[in-house]
Design an enzyme around this catalytic site. Structure first.
Site, PDB file in Angstrom:
ATOM      1  N   CYS A  11       0.848  -1.202   0.000  1.00 23.41           N
ATOM      2  CA  CYS A  11       0.000   0.000   0.000  1.00 23.41           C
ATOM      3  C   CYS A  11       0.886   1.256   0.000  1.00 23.41           C
ATOM      4  O   CYS A  11       2.090   1.167   0.260  1.00 23.41           O
ATOM      5  CB  CYS A  11      -0.915  -0.012   1.224  1.00 23.41           C
ATOM      6  SG  CYS A  11      -0.026   0.070   2.789  1.00 23.41           S
ATOM      7  N   CYS A  14       2.976   1.706   3.105  1.00 24.56           N
ATOM      8  CA  CYS A  14       4.084   0.746   3.175  1.00 24.56           C
ATOM      9  C   CYS A  14       5.241   1.209   2.289  1.00 24.56           C
ATOM     10  O   CYS A  14       6.406   1.137   2.687  1.00 24.56           O
ATOM     11  CB  CYS A  14       3.623  -0.638   2.743  1.00 24.56           C
ATOM     12  SG  CYS A  14       2.254  -1.272   3.730  1.00 24.56           S
TER      13      CYS A  14
END
Length: 78
Positions: A11, A14
């Site tokens: 994501c 991240c």
């Protein structure tokens, strides 16, 4: 050698955490083995439900939010 893992499914948070780790390493002139763990089964081994997770030398430092560059630098200096 320092071991750093960023756990997350890929994501934006991240990816930002991973980028921040690389930036922190540049600022401290440190070398480390940096690993991005995106495999769900691998993440389950760490008993993680919220991502991203920043782990340094097997110790969970940040969970469920983006780790800031300055914060990572502090972790690396300890």
């Amino acid at each position: 050698m320092t071991e750093i893992k960023v756990l997350g499914p890929g994501c934006p948070k991240c990816k930002t955490t991973y980028s921040n780790v690389l930036e922190a390493l540049k600022k401290t002139n440190m070398e480390a083995n940096v690993e991005k763990v995106e495999d769900i089964e691998e993440m389950m081994k760490y008993n993680v439900l919220t991502t991203p997770v920043l782990m340094i030398n097997g110790e969970m430092k940040v969970k469920g939010r983006i780790a800031q560059v300055s914060e990572i630098v502090d972790f690396l200096k300890k």
